[in-house]
Design an enzyme around this catalytic site. Structure first.
Site, PDB file in Angstrom:
ATOM      1  N   ASP A 178      -8.059   4.325  -5.599  1.00 43.21           N
ATOM      2  CA  ASP A 178      -6.985   3.528  -4.437  1.00 43.21           C
ATOM      3  C   ASP A 178      -8.742   2.650  -4.170  1.00 43.21           C
ATOM      4  OD1 ASP A 178      -5.695   2.586  -3.198  1.00 43.21           O
ATOM      5  OD2 ASP A 178      -5.278   3.934  -2.044  1.00 43.21           O
ATOM      6  N   TYR A 225       5.837  11.851   0.548  1.00 39.74           N
ATOM      7  CA  TYR A 225       4.329  11.526   0.477  1.00 39.74           C
ATOM      8  C   TYR A 225       4.295  10.519   1.531  1.00 39.74           C
ATOM      9  CZ  TYR A 225      -0.086   9.181  -1.042  1.00 39.74           C
ATOM     10  OH  TYR A 225      -0.559   8.184  -0.884  1.00 39.74           O
TER      11      TYR A 225
END
Lengths: 123, 123
Positions: free
Chosen positions: A37, A13
């Site tokens: 987020d 990631y």
């Protein structure tokens, strides 16, 4: 000893963030994943919304690096890291902690990014 | 600028761990708090169970230090830190990330500690 698969996902990631590699992001998330987020915002739901979110980040020259070890507990991986945006053009530096929750196939089914104004710097 | 009260709680918590200061731990948690340490275990509920848990930790010579900045999001503070147990007698070192969730009085109502065997070292 082979590497824990959840730690491998975190490392792939971070590398995908640096490489602006949307294909790998697509591979790492489950189709029905959610992304919150920062934590406290409305979560994004599903692959289309999630890939759109990363595409915007990549367009602002995003880079990222781990800032400590990946912690593993139950079906979670959680890690401190630093994100940099807009290099050379009003840089912003965010110190975040991301929490990945995995399904049984070790795909990310939920990502939550913990950060706020106190964790943001404009050099 | 005065320090964010949630960051102050984290700093007082880390100092209380090092000082084996049960009174401060008592002050920082709400009466009906829960502690899930590590994440995936059955949570402890209520002040008596929680203080008993820290008392056991203190009897094994526990010390702790922050290992990065405290991240703040919504009603959470989350931070990477290192715990050391049993100094000079089969030491154990744990790299953890703790998540505190706060009530409106900035008392901890939930603590979750993310760590597992991969985050444990016996030097």
């Amino acid at each position: 000893m082979s590497k824990n698969p959840k730690i491998s996902v975190v490392e792939r990631y971070i590398k995908a963030l640096c490489d602006h590699d949307l294909e790998t992001i697509d591979l790492l998330f489950a189709d029905d994943a959610t992304v919150e987020d920062p934590v406290g915002s409305d979560p994004l739901r599903g692959k289309e919304a999630i890939l759109g979110f990363y595409k915007v980040g990549f367009s602002s020259g995003l880079s990222a690096r781990l800032e400590g070890s990946v912690r593993l507990a139950a079906n979670h991986a959680i890690f401190p890291f630093v994100v940099e945006l807009n290099p050379g053009n009003g840089e912003m530096r965010i110190e975040a902690i991301d929490q990945f929750t995995f399904n049984d196939d070790n795909k990310i089914i939920a990502m939550r990014a913990f950060w706020g104004p106190e964790n943001t710097r404009t050099p």
